[in-house]
Design a protein around this motif. Structure first.
Motif, PDB file in Angstrom:
ATOM      1  N   TYR A 165      14.233   7.068-112.253  1.00 47.19           N
ATOM      2  CA  TYR A 165      14.583   5.788-111.635  1.00 47.19           C
ATOM      3  C   TYR A 165      15.141   4.810-112.670  1.00 47.19           C
ATOM      4  O   TYR A 165      16.194   4.194-112.458  1.00 47.19           O
ATOM      5  CB  TYR A 165      13.336   5.207-110.972  1.00 47.19           C
ATOM      6  CG  TYR A 165      13.503   3.826-110.381  1.00 47.19           C
ATOM      7  CD1 TYR A 165      14.241   3.628-109.215  1.00 47.19           C
ATOM      8  CD2 TYR A 165      12.913   2.716-110.985  1.00 47.19           C
ATOM      9  CE1 TYR A 165      14.388   2.366-108.661  1.00 47.19           C
ATOM     10  CE2 TYR A 165      13.055   1.446-110.441  1.00 47.19           C
ATOM     11  CZ  TYR A 165      13.794   1.270-109.285  1.00 47.19           C
ATOM     12  OH  TYR A 165      13.934   0.020-108.735  1.00 47.19           O
ATOM     13  N   ASP A 166      14.466   4.685-113.811  1.00 53.50           N
ATOM     14  CA  ASP A 166      14.927   3.743-114.841  1.00 53.50           C
ATOM     15  C   ASP A 166      16.282   4.155-115.404  1.00 53.50           C
ATOM     16  O   ASP A 166      17.138   3.300-115.683  1.00 53.50           O
ATOM     17  CB  ASP A 166      13.893   3.659-115.967  1.00 53.50           C
ATOM     18  CG  ASP A 166      12.664   2.843-115.569  1.00 53.50           C
ATOM     19  OD1 ASP A 166      12.741   2.115-114.559  1.00 53.50           O
ATOM     20  OD2 ASP A 166      11.636   2.941-116.260  1.00 53.50           O
ATOM     21  N   LEU A 167      16.514   5.452-115.571  1.00 53.79           N
ATOM     22  CA  LEU A 167      17.807   5.922-116.065  1.00 53.79           C
ATOM     23  C   LEU A 167      18.903   5.671-115.026  1.00 53.79           C
ATOM     24  O   LEU A 167      20.036   5.326-115.374  1.00 53.79           O
ATOM     25  CB  LEU A 167      17.732   7.412-116.412  1.00 53.79           C
ATOM     26  CG  LEU A 167      16.906   7.754-117.656  1.00 53.79           C
ATOM     27  CD1 LEU A 167      16.718   9.267-117.772  1.00 53.79           C
ATOM     28  CD2 LEU A 167      17.573   7.218-118.920  1.00 53.79           C
ATOM     29  N   ALA A 168      18.561   5.836-113.754  1.00 50.21           N
ATOM     30  CA  ALA A 168      19.539   5.561-112.692  1.00 50.21           C
ATOM     31  C   ALA A 168      19.934   4.089-112.690  1.00 50.21           C
ATOM     32  O   ALA A 168      21.109   3.749-112.492  1.00 50.21           O
ATOM     33  CB  ALA A 168      18.967   5.964-111.333  1.00 50.21           C
ATOM     34  N   LEU A 169      18.974   3.201-112.926  1.00 51.67           N
ATOM     35  CA  LEU A 169      19.289   1.773-112.981  1.00 51.67           C
ATOM     36  C   LEU A 169      20.234   1.444-114.130  1.00 51.67           C
ATOM     37  O   LEU A 169      20.967   0.446-114.085  1.00 51.67           O
ATOM     38  CB  LEU A 169      18.001   0.951-113.125  1.00 51.67           C
ATOM     39  CG  LEU A 169      17.022   0.984-111.943  1.00 51.67           C
ATOM     40  CD1 LEU A 169      15.847   0.059-112.215  1.00 51.67           C
ATOM     41  CD2 LEU A 169      17.706   0.609-110.637  1.00 51.67           C
ATOM     42  N   GLU A 170      20.217   2.310-115.162  1.00 50.79           N
ATOM     43  CA  GLU A 170      21.120   2.123-116.306  1.00 50.79           C
ATOM     44  C   GLU A 170      22.470   2.794-116.089  1.00 50.79           C
ATOM     45  O   GLU A 170      23.321   2.805-116.984  1.00 50.79           O
ATOM     46  CB  GLU A 170      20.461   2.671-117.581  1.00 50.79           C
ATOM     47  CG  GLU A 170      19.215   1.925-118.015  1.00 50.79           C
ATOM     48  CD  GLU A 170      19.518   0.522-118.515  1.00 50.79           C
ATOM     49  OE1 GLU A 170      20.660   0.281-118.963  1.00 50.79           O
ATOM     50  OE2 GLU A 170      18.618  -0.343-118.450  1.00 50.79           O
ATOM     51  N   GLY A 171      22.666   3.403-114.926  1.00 48.01           N
ATOM     52  CA  GLY A 171      23.968   3.962-114.599  1.00 48.01           C
ATOM     53  C   GLY A 171      24.114   5.460-114.796  1.00 48.01           C
ATOM     54  O   GLY A 171      25.214   6.002-114.657  1.00 48.01           O
ATOM     55  N   TYR A 172      23.000   6.156-115.095  1.00 46.37           N
ATOM     56  CA  TYR A 172      23.060   7.603-115.318  1.00 46.37           C
ATOM     57  C   TYR A 172      22.505   8.354-114.108  1.00 46.37           C
ATOM     58  O   TYR A 172      21.677   7.828-113.366  1.00 46.37           O
ATOM     59  CB  TYR A 172      22.255   7.977-116.569  1.00 46.37           C
ATOM     60  CG  TYR A 172      22.770   7.313-117.822  1.00 46.37           C
ATOM     61  CD1 TYR A 172      23.934   7.759-118.446  1.00 46.37           C
ATOM     62  CD2 TYR A 172      22.109   6.211-118.356  1.00 46.37           C
ATOM     63  CE1 TYR A 172      24.416   7.133-119.591  1.00 46.37           C
ATOM     64  CE2 TYR A 172      22.578   5.572-119.497  1.00 46.37           C
ATOM     65  CZ  TYR A 172      23.744   6.039-120.103  1.00 46.37           C
ATOM     66  OH  TYR A 172      24.217   5.412-121.221  1.00 46.37           O
ATOM     67  N   GLN A 173      22.963   9.586-113.935  1.00 49.68           N
ATOM     68  CA  GLN A 173      22.371  10.444-112.908  1.00 49.68           C
ATOM     69  C   GLN A 173      21.185  11.177-113.523  1.00 49.68           C
ATOM     70  O   GLN A 173      21.313  11.843-114.558  1.00 49.68           O
ATOM     71  CB  GLN A 173      23.381  11.459-112.368  1.00 49.68           C
ATOM     72  CG  GLN A 173      22.810  12.260-111.189  1.00 49.68           C
ATOM     73  CD  GLN A 173      23.763  13.322-110.668  1.00 49.68           C
ATOM     74  OE1 GLN A 173      24.729  13.691-111.347  1.00 49.68           O
ATOM     75  NE2 GLN A 173      23.496  13.837-109.478  1.00 49.68           N
ATOM     76  N   LYS A 231      23.736  11.588-106.723  1.00 47.31           N
ATOM     77  CA  LYS A 231      22.549  10.749-106.580  1.00 47.31           C
ATOM     78  C   LYS A 231      21.465  11.187-107.570  1.00 47.31           C
ATOM     79  O   LYS A 231      21.362  12.371-107.931  1.00 47.31           O
ATOM     80  CB  LYS A 231      22.005  10.855-105.153  1.00 47.31           C
ATOM     81  CG  LYS A 231      22.948  10.317-104.084  1.00 47.31           C
ATOM     82  CD  LYS A 231      23.251   8.836-104.287  1.00 47.31           C
ATOM     83  CE  LYS A 231      24.223   8.299-103.243  1.00 47.31           C
ATOM     84  NZ  LYS A 231      23.585   7.901-102.012  1.00 47.31           N
ATOM     85  N   SER A 232      20.659  10.244-107.985  1.00 44.24           N
ATOM     86  CA  SER A 232      19.461  10.534-108.757  1.00 44.24           C
ATOM     87  C   SER A 232      18.306  10.776-107.786  1.00 44.24           C
ATOM     88  O   SER A 232      18.418  10.505-106.589  1.00 44.24           O
ATOM     89  CB  SER A 232      19.137   9.376-109.707  1.00 44.24           C
ATOM     90  OG  SER A 232      20.170   9.214-110.665  1.00 44.24           O
ATOM     91  N   MET A 233      17.168  11.270-108.316  1.00 41.35           N
ATOM     92  CA  MET A 233      16.058  11.553-107.409  1.00 41.35           C
ATOM     93  C   MET A 233      14.719  11.395-108.122  1.00 41.35           C
ATOM     94  O   MET A 233      14.545  11.830-109.263  1.00 41.35           O
ATOM     95  CB  MET A 233      16.163  12.975-106.857  1.00 41.35           C
ATOM     96  CG  MET A 233      15.050  13.291-105.841  1.00 41.35           C
ATOM     97  SD  MET A 233      15.238  14.936-105.098  1.00 41.35           S
ATOM     98  CE  MET A 233      14.858  15.966-106.517  1.00 41.35           C
ATOM     99  N   ALA A 234      13.784  10.778-107.413  1.00 45.12           N
ATOM    100  CA  ALA A 234      12.384  10.704-107.840  1.00 45.12           C
ATOM    101  C   ALA A 234      11.537  11.398-106.787  1.00 45.12           C
ATOM    102  O   ALA A 234      11.683  11.130-105.594  1.00 45.12           O
ATOM    103  CB  ALA A 234      11.941   9.251-108.005  1.00 45.12           C
TER     104      ALA A 234
END
Length: 373
Positions: free
Chosen positions: A310-318, A119-122
Motif C-alpha cells: 500500500y505504501d509503495l503504491a501511494l509512492e507511484g509504484y506497482q 494495480k497493486s494489491m494488499a
C-alpha cells in the motif's frame, strides 16, 4: 400515417428492450437457482458423510475401540460443519436470510486486473485480521499495535490503484478439498471469527481474491491441469518486468525453481524471517531508494506485506502482496497435493519445517540489494 408508423416502431422497440431485460433477469434467476441447487447437493454430501461419522462414533464408543483423542477430533469436525452449514447453504448471490456475503472478484479476474491495469494489491487473511483484532495466532509475526492500526487503515482505504483482497471463506467451499474446507470451517466457526470479520468488512464494497496466490494445495482440482494454468496466468504478472522482491530472509522466492521465469531482472531486499514489521521503516526506505520508475515489487513478508504494498503504491509504484506463492509452487512441482518440506525455505505451514537450511547460491546472493535480518 407516418406518425402512426413511427409510434408503432417506438412501441415495438420498447417491447424488444423489455423482452431483452426480462431474458437477462431470467438468466440471473437461473444462475441463482443453479448456485443454490449446487450448494444443496454439496451439503447433502457433507451431511451424508457427517452421518456416517456419527454412526462410526457411536459404534466405536459402544465397542470402546475409538480413543478419546480421535473421538474429540471427529466430534470437533462435525460441530464446525454444522456451525458453518447455513453460510454454505446460502451462497453469495442468494441473500434470502439476511446473511452478508462479501462480494469477491474471482482469481482469474483479480490477476487480469493486476496485469492489464497494473494495480497493486494488499491481501487480508487470518494473520492480518488477527493483528487488527489483537489475537496472537502466528509465531512468524508477534502482535504489534502499530501494525494492527496500519492494516486496518489499508483495509478501509479506497485508493483506486490498490486492490483490497480477502480470503474467499464466507460462503460455498465447494472448490476446496475436504481438508481445506474443514480447516476454513474450524477457523470461521471459532472465537466469533465470522462476526469479527463482518464488523470490519464494508458491505457495499467489492473485494478481490486473496487466494490468487494459493493456486494449488487447497483446491479440489489439484490433480488436474488447472493449477498449472493458474500458475501460468500468475507468471504473466512479472513477465518482462524489472522486479524487486521484498521478502523474509529465508523465503528465497523463485530460488531453485522457475517461478520467476520471464522476469526481465530480479533484485531483492531481505526483511527479518519473523516479525518483519520490526524493521518496516528500514525496509520501506530501502525499497524507495532502489526503485526505478517501472519497478514491480513482489512482497512476501507476512502481515506487513499488505502495508508495504500500500505504501509503495501511494509512492507511484506497482506492488503486489504475493504471500506464499513460492511455497505453493514448490508443492505444485512435488505433485502430491499436499504441503511438503522445502529444506532451503522458511515454511511456517508445516510443523517442524520452519528452520530453513543455509543456502550458498552466488546468483541469489548477487541479487540482494539490502538485508535487515
Amino acid at each position: 400515417m407516418d406518425e402512426n408508423i413511427t409510434e408503432l416502431q417506438q412501441r415495438v422497440s420498447g417491447l424488444e428492450k423489455q423482452l431483452a431485460e426480462l431474458q437477462r433477469q431470467n438468466q440471473e434467476y437461473k444462475k441463482d437457482n443453479d448456485t443454490m441447487l449446487q450448494a444443496i447437493r454439496n451439503l447433502y454430501g457433507i451431511n451424508s458423510e457427517t452421518m456416517n461419522q456419527i454412526s462410526e462414533i457411536l459404534t466405536n464408543q459402544a465397542t470402546l475401540d475409538m480413543n478419546q483423542t480421535t473421538l474429540d477430533i471427529t466430534q470437533g469436525v462435525i460441530r464446525v460443519r454444522c456451525a458453518n452449514l447455513r453460510y454454505e447453504l446460502f451462497d453469495p448471490k442468494v441473500k434470502r436470510e439476511g446473511y452478508h456475503f462479501p462480494v469477491i472478484i474471482n482469481t482469474q479476474e483479480t490477476i487480469d486486473e493486476i496485469i492489464k491495469n497494473r494495480k497493486s494489491m494488499a491481501r487480508f487473511g487470518d494473520g492480518e485480521f488477527a493483528q487488527i483484532i489483537k489475537v496472537n495466532r502466528h509465531k512468524f509475526q508477534k502482535l504489534d499495535d502499530r501494525l494492527g492500526r496500519r492494516l486496518e487503515e489499508v483495509l478501509h482505504s479506497h485508493d483506486p490503484d490498490v486492490l483490497i483482497a480477502i480470503a474467499n471463506n464466507y460462503g460455498s467451499l465447494q472448490d476446496y478439498t475436504e481438508a481445506a474446507a474443514d480447516a476454513i470451517r474450524i477457523y470461521m466457526s471459532t472465537d466469533d471469527t465470522r462476526e469479527q470479520h463482518m464488523k470490519l468488512l464494508e458491505h457495499d464494497r467489492v473485494y478481490y481474491d486473496a487466494y490468487m496466490s494459493r493456486p494449488y494445495v487447497m483446491y479440489r482440482d489439484w490433480m488436474t491441469e488447472m493449477p498449472g494454468k493458474r500458475f501460468a496466468h500468475l507468471k504473466e504478472i512479472w513477465k518482462d518486468r524489472e522486479l524487486i522482491i521484498v521478502e523474509g530472509a529465508q523465503t528465497r522466492m523463485g530460488v531453485g525453481n522457475n517461478l520467476l521465469e520471464g522476469a526481465k531482472d530480479i533484485k531483492r531486499i531481505l526483511a527479518p524471517a519473523t516479525s518483519s514489521f520490526d524493521r518496516y521503516d528500514d525496509v520501506l526506505k530501502a525499497s524507495l531508494q532502489y526503485a526505478k520508475k517501472d519497478t514491480l515489487f513482489l512482497v512476501a513478508m507476512g502481515p506487513a506485506a499488505g502495508v508495504l504494498a500500500y505504501d509503495l503504491a501511494l509512492e507511484g509504484y506497482q506492488a503486489i502482496d504475493i504471500g506464499h506463492i513460492d511455497l505453493e509452487y514448490e508443492w505444485f512441482l512435488a505433485g502430491e497435493g499436499k504441503r511438503v518440506a522445502v529444506p532451503y525455505k522458511y515454511n511456517n505451514e508445516l510443523e517442524g519445517d520452519d528452520d530453513a537450511m543455509e543456502l550458498h547460491d552466488p546468483v541469489y546472493e548477487g541479487q540482494i540489494l539490502a538485508s535487515f535480518q
